[in-house]
Write a protein that holds these residues in place. Structure first.
Motif, PDB file in Angstrom:
ATOM      1  N   THR A 156      30.970 -44.922  42.809  1.00 51.98           N
ATOM      2  CA  THR A 156      29.555 -45.290  42.658  1.00 51.98           C
ATOM      3  C   THR A 156      29.369 -46.406  41.648  1.00 51.98           C
ATOM      4  O   THR A 156      28.442 -47.208  41.765  1.00 51.98           O
ATOM      5  N   GLU A 180      19.060 -46.521  43.881  1.00 50.78           N
ATOM      6  CA  GLU A 180      19.762 -46.955  42.675  1.00 50.78           C
ATOM      7  C   GLU A 180      20.318 -45.784  41.879  1.00 50.78           C
ATOM      8  O   GLU A 180      21.098 -45.993  40.941  1.00 50.78           O
ATOM      9  N   ALA A 181      19.911 -44.565  42.221  1.00 50.65           N
ATOM     10  CA  ALA A 181      20.402 -43.390  41.502  1.00 50.65           C
ATOM     11  C   ALA A 181      20.416 -42.203  42.448  1.00 50.65           C
ATOM     12  O   ALA A 181      19.592 -42.114  43.368  1.00 50.65           O
ATOM     13  N   ASN A 182      21.357 -41.288  42.225  1.00 49.63           N
ATOM     14  CA  ASN A 182      21.529 -40.127  43.102  1.00 49.63           C
ATOM     15  C   ASN A 182      21.756 -38.883  42.253  1.00 49.63           C
ATOM     16  O   ASN A 182      22.743 -38.779  41.533  1.00 49.63           O
ATOM     17  N   ASP A 233      15.397 -48.644  48.335  1.00 47.97           N
ATOM     18  CA  ASP A 233      16.569 -49.177  47.641  1.00 47.97           C
ATOM     19  C   ASP A 233      17.074 -48.104  46.680  1.00 47.97           C
ATOM     20  O   ASP A 233      16.479 -47.871  45.632  1.00 47.97           O
ATOM     21  N   ARG A 258      28.016 -57.378  43.299  1.00 46.58           N
ATOM     22  CA  ARG A 258      27.594 -57.794  41.953  1.00 46.58           C
ATOM     23  C   ARG A 258      28.677 -57.499  40.916  1.00 46.58           C
ATOM     24  O   ARG A 258      28.429 -56.926  39.857  1.00 46.58           O
ATOM     25  N   ASN A 263      27.411 -49.857  42.693  1.00 40.89           N
ATOM     26  CA  ASN A 263      26.165 -50.214  42.002  1.00 40.89           C
ATOM     27  C   ASN A 263      25.025 -49.212  42.152  1.00 40.89           C
ATOM     28  O   ASN A 263      23.881 -49.596  42.341  1.00 40.89           O
ATOM     29  N   PHE A 264      25.321 -47.943  42.159  1.00 41.07           N
ATOM     30  CA  PHE A 264      24.238 -46.976  41.962  1.00 41.07           C
ATOM     31  C   PHE A 264      24.729 -45.864  41.046  1.00 41.07           C
ATOM     32  O   PHE A 264      25.918 -45.580  40.965  1.00 41.07           O
ATOM     33  N   ASP A 265      23.786 -45.272  40.309  1.00 39.58           N
ATOM     34  CA  ASP A 265      24.117 -44.294  39.286  1.00 39.58           C
ATOM     35  C   ASP A 265      24.286 -42.910  39.897  1.00 39.58           C
ATOM     36  O   ASP A 265      23.417 -42.436  40.637  1.00 39.58           O
ATOM     37  N   THR A 292      13.371 -45.164  43.281  1.00 36.27           N
ATOM     38  CA  THR A 292      14.690 -45.667  43.662  1.00 36.27           C
ATOM     39  C   THR A 292      15.756 -44.584  43.499  1.00 36.27           C
ATOM     40  O   THR A 292      16.943 -44.890  43.527  1.00 36.27           O
ATOM     41  N   ALA A 293      15.330 -43.335  43.321  1.00 37.36           N
ATOM     42  CA  ALA A 293      16.281 -42.236  43.109  1.00 37.36           C
ATOM     43  C   ALA A 293      16.129 -41.193  44.206  1.00 37.36           C
ATOM     44  O   ALA A 293      15.020 -40.917  44.675  1.00 37.36           O
TER      45      ALA A 293
END
Length: 989
Positions: A755, A738-740, A736, A493, A759-761, A667-668
């Motif tokens: 990161t 999206e954040a870590n 999925d 993306r 595409n993940f925070d 998603t985290a």
């Protein structure tokens, strides 16, 4: 459906309509094959209760007639003998040559049936088609591989499995695979010992033994890596007597695959031994010199005052003598000044030269023999001309390796000059000979060359031919990147135009800094001002309200189900999820019944996960012997199988959750490592300075509701940033990410850069936030953010990001597509590396870190969210210490595969605990009186990771016929204003 009447019409019509709709799996043999969502959807369309389908008669002529009608309507036909032969040939040619797992080949069979409009065969016939295709593909591949070998190589390979007259006993726990094997084969299979000269020489002998077979480098060039790995695994577990029963082509292929993979692994091992040995030489030299000097060393305090007093006394009485003027001016007199001189000598250049001399002696007298032999068996190369002098230096060292007691290199010899030869080492490397000529000292130069090699190997500026982990870094990148450029950018993306990417990042950075600057006066917890201790002062958030009723809920769980043995929690999860159904033998065969195999697998998982061991578990009440359990461990429970079991339990937990009770899917994830003590007679176990002992690290990824979705075994010096990215990208579950959330190790600028591209925070806890600097989005605007000025630093170098944008996307694609491990990619991005993409990735990371810190300082909710996520990790670590209670929590094995199996089985046990607890809590809270008890604080703190009702200890008694009484739960949400609850139904098997 007007042909039917009453209940028969309803049930039959519903079935036919559901099967017509669900044409992707036409003409299902029974209700279980129809997905529930399809049945529910069709039931609503035809206005018939879904439960009516249960009254349909699935046997007899009626169902055959209906199936024929459905086939005619969909244009499908029955699978004839000719169709089965064509399907088998297709699978053998296009699928089974790349995929050896029967369950995956079966999936491709069903897909092909749909493409060819063929009704899927019965399960038994599918198994026969798949088995025939796998055998045909194996025969074709093994014939191809064996034809590529010379007659001499084939004879040597056959000889490896010949002449083994020992009993084919299975290796004991912690022993070496194939202890009944002939000497050469047994030696090749052995795991390496600890870091030592003896281990290095042993591994060199192994590598030479493998190379003596004479395998072509391109033997498996066109064979899928998965297939080679399956052959290697099979050869590793089969004894020589079993190998000898195979046809020659298969026997030769299996052993060649083992030798091929082991050659790469042994090469990697030798590189790691080189790196560790060179480090050890330097570390021990410094320790030895420090211990020698520590007793003589006495630090003199107040050096500035001494200097002032000396200057004042000297200027006051310039004509006086030193003894009369200088000595009395200092407290302690002459003795203090002598100590000051000694301190400089022990801390300054003299100390450094002493360390260098000791290092040279250690290298010459002990380690040189092994390191020189490494130069004979390993081929070092570099794609960067900057490091060419190091390669040339190694060639010089090898050329004069047998020069005896020659002190210097000959005067006419060209001695390559590289970076390590200068600096502190210059005075030691070069020395004047008896005639006053400046010469290069051979032994010192060798030691320095190996140190330079170590530094460049670690960042892959220098690589090794024939290695895997330490291979050419260009091979880590996707080779078809240019051909699939648009697809690669689309998957990440990311825009194709670097300017668009830069503008988006710059705009986001500007927006966050502007928001923080504008809201600063309203943020009572934040103060930014010029200070010696750091510009940023952040007050910790106040504590959240404590949950008050969760103890009562947990007590109710214990009252209803009593104290449940941990093995029964695992059994319940296994039976409900069917996670053991897909486990097959590594060797491709297997005569155990599914029921017996499931019991033994369950017991082995319990033995490893609790760290009690197979011997202890075998003494329980279940009727399975220790030898039977060890057989199943070796033949069935591979790391891949254990990983798949854990993933399936995790996915089942996600599916079973009530959104009303647990909220929408998260998603985290939170991630962190935990240290575990382990045997140290191996290369993997290392000393950890913070924990003060030898061991390994387990890096966990746990989602917000306490379910572990990924685990990794890493050594103590491995990059935790790489482990974090690896788990977030490759957990394999339906979640999925999206954040870590991470602890302070996640605040790496490289981590923020990678990161951002993936595409993940990245949401780390910031250590020493008072010292953090915020980068400016643009230069020439000193007054753009007046409230933040004390914490601001230089602008981001956007032009550098634009120049290296395509290269950075290429590295991100390598991580996404798994052409290389994340650690292998990030190894190039270290401060010792000169890779041009490194500086650009740092700039991206600095921009992203500035965005995060600005948001973190501004939002109290984000601060609390990160803290709560990390608290989940702490709770998970506590559960692991309870589950893995055996052997005092120490991993009692030197084999890495055994250590990894412990980690995977521990994850399975924890996931099973969370899964069953989720069902128990939903049963309890399905009752309105209990649901009404929960306050918002209770719902926030509700977790399925608790063990007050679980017994992990004691004798292991396994009865597959007894089950926990878990029913379908109706879980109410929070009460509405009128007192009526919002309810959702969760169906349990």
């Amino acid at each position: 459906m007007h042909h039917f009447s009453g209940r028969d019409r309803d049930a039959t019509g519903l079935r036919r309509a559901a099967e017509v709709l669900y044409a992707v799996r036409p003409v299902s043999p029974g209700r279980a094959e129809l997905p529930g969502e399809a049945v529910e959807f069709v039931a609503r369309q035809v206005q018939v209760p879904a439960s009516e389908l249960g009254f349909y008669d699935w046997t007899g002529r009626t169902v055959e007639y209906h199936r024929a009608q459905i086939r005619e309507h969909l244009g499908f036909r029955e699978c004839s003998v000719a169709d089965a032969e064509k399907l088998t040939a297709y699978l053998a040619e296009h699928v089974a040559d790349k995929e050896r797992r029967p369950e995956q080949v079966r999936v491709e069979l069903l897909v092909r049936c749909r493409e060819e409009s063929i009704e899927p065969p019965t399960p038994g016939r599918c198994d026969r088609i798949v088995g025939t295709a796998l055998r045909a593909a194996e025969e074709s591949l093994t014939a191809l591989i064996s034809s590529r070998l010379t007659v001499e190589s084939t004879e040597r390979i056959v000889a490896l499995a010949a002449g083994a007259d020992q009993d084919d006993a299975e290796p004991a726990d912690g022993g070496t695979e194939g202890e009944d094997a002939p000497p050469v084969l047994a030696k090749v299979k052995e795991a390496p010992g600890n870091v030592s000269l003896e281990t290095m020489l042993t591994e060199i002998d192994k590598l030479l033994a493998v190379r003596a077979i004479g395998l072509p480098r391109d033997l498996f060039i066109d064979v899928a890596p998965k297939v080679v790995a399956s052959w290697r695994a099979r050869a590793a577990v089969e004894s020589p007597s079993h190998l000898r029963t195979h046809p020659v082509a298969l026997r030769v292929t299996l052993l060649a695959a083992l030798l091929h993979e082991r050659e790469r692994e042994i090469t990697d091992t030798l590189v790691e031994l080189l790196i560790s040995t060179v480090h050890r030489i330097g570390a021990r030299a410094e320790k030895k010199v420090t211990e020698q000097l520590i007793n003589a060393f006495k630090e003199v305090s107040g050096k500035e005052n001494i200097l002032f007093k000396l200057a004042e006394a000297s200027l006051g009485t310039p004509e006086g003598t030193v003894r009369q003027v200088v000595f009395p001016a200092v407290s302690g007199g002459e003795a203090t000044l002598r100590e000051l001189v000694h301190e400089f000598k022990t801390r300054g250049p003299v100390y450094r030269r002493t360390v260098q001399t000791t290092l040279k002696a250690s290298y010459t007298n002990h380690y040189r023999r092994g390191l020189i032999k490494l130069l004979d068996v390993l081929e070092f190369r570099s794609s960067n001309q900057t490091h060419r002098p190091v390669i040339e230096a190694l060639a010089l060292v090898a050329r004069y390796s047998n020069a005896g007691n020659t002190t210097y290199y000959p005067l006419g010899e060209t001695v390559p000059v590289h970076k390590a030869v200068g600096g502190d080492w210059a005075e030691v490397v070069h020395r004047a000979d008896k005639r006053g000529r400046r010469r290069v000292v051979r032994m010192v130069y060798e030691a320095v060359a190996f140190q330079a090699l170590r530094d460049q190997l670690k960042c892959k500026e220098i690589w090794v031919v024939g290695a895997d982990k330490w291979r050419n870094p260009d091979e880590d990148l996707p080779q078809d990147f240019e051909a699939r450029r648009e697809e690669n950018y689309r998957e990440l993306r990311k825009p194709l135009d670097a300017a668009v990417f830069v503008d988006e990042l710059c705009e986001q950075m500007t927006a966050e800094l502007t928001l923080l600057n504008d809201q600063m006066p309203k943020l009572s917890w934040l103060d930014i001002a010029e200070r010696k201790s750091g510009a940023i002062r952040l007050t910790a958030a106040e504590a959240q309200p404590e949950p008050r009723n969760l103890r009562r809920v947990k007590a109710e769980v214990q009252r209803r189900w009593g104290i449940v043995p941990l093995v029964d929690m695992l059994k319940e999860a296994v039976l409900r999820t069917g996670c053991l159904d897909a486990v097959t033998s590594v060797s491709g065969g297997g005569s155990l019944s599914p029921e017996v195999l499931a019991e033994r697998l369950l017991l082995v998982i319990y033995a490893y996960g609790t760290n009690t061991g197979i011997k202890a578990v075998a003494s329980g009440g279940h009727g399975h012997t220790e030898d039977e359990l060890r057989y199943v461990r070796r033949r069935y429970l591979s790391a891949e199988a254990a990983r798949a079991i854990a993933v399936q339990i995790a996915n089942a937990t996600f599916a079973a959750r009530s959104s009303e009770l647990w909220g929408q899917g998260s998603t985290a994830v939170a991630s962190d490592s935990t240290h575990v003590r382990a045997y140290d007679q191996n290369l993997f176990t290392e000393w950890h300075s913070r924990y003060g002992g030898r061991g390994v690290l387990i890096y966990w990824h746990v989602e917000k509701k306490s379910l572990a979705i990924h685990s990794q075994l890493i050594n103590c010096t491995a990059s935790e940033v790489a482990a974090m990215i690896e788990g977030a990208m490759r957990h394999g579950t339906t979640m999925d990410v999206e954040a870590n959330y991470t602890d302070s190790h996640g605040q790496s600028e490289i981590g923020f850069g990678v990161t951002r591209l993936l595409n993940f925070d990245l949401l780390p806890r910031i250590k020493r936030i008072n010292k953090v600097k915020l980068y400016r989005p643009a230069g020439g605007e000193p007054d753009a953010y007046p409230q933040l000025t004390p914490a601001l630093t230089r602008p981001i170098r956007w032009e550098l990001i634009a120049q290296q944008y395509d290269q950075m996307i290429k590295y991100a694609t390598a991580i996404r597509t798994r052409t290389a491990s994340t650690e292998a990619i990030l190894r190039r991005f270290t401060r010792n590396a000169s890779h041009p993409a490194y500086a650009a990735m740092l700039e991206v990371g600095r921009a992203q870190k500035t965005i995060f810190v600005a948001r973190y300082l501004r939002l109290r909710d984000l601060q609390r969210e990160i803290e709560e996520g990390l608290n989940v990790m702490e709770s998970s670590n506590g559960a692991n210490s309870v589950i893995a209670y055996g052997k005092g929590g120490e991993i009692a094995s030197n084999r890495r595969d055994e250590q990894e199996m412990f980690v995977l089985c521990l994850r399975i046990l924890q996931s099973a605990l969370v899964y069953v607890n989720t069902l128990m809590l939903q049963d309890v809270l399905g009752e309105p009186e209990w649901a009404d008890l929960l306050t918002p604080a209770d719902r926030r703190g509700l977790t399925p990771l608790f063990w007050s009702h679980v017994r992990p200890y004691g004798e292991v008694n396994l009865d597959m016929d007894t089950r926990l009484n878990l029913t379908a739960a109706t879980v109410p949400g929070p009460r509405a204003a009128d007192g009526k609850g919002v309810r959702s139904t969760v169906e349990k098997a």
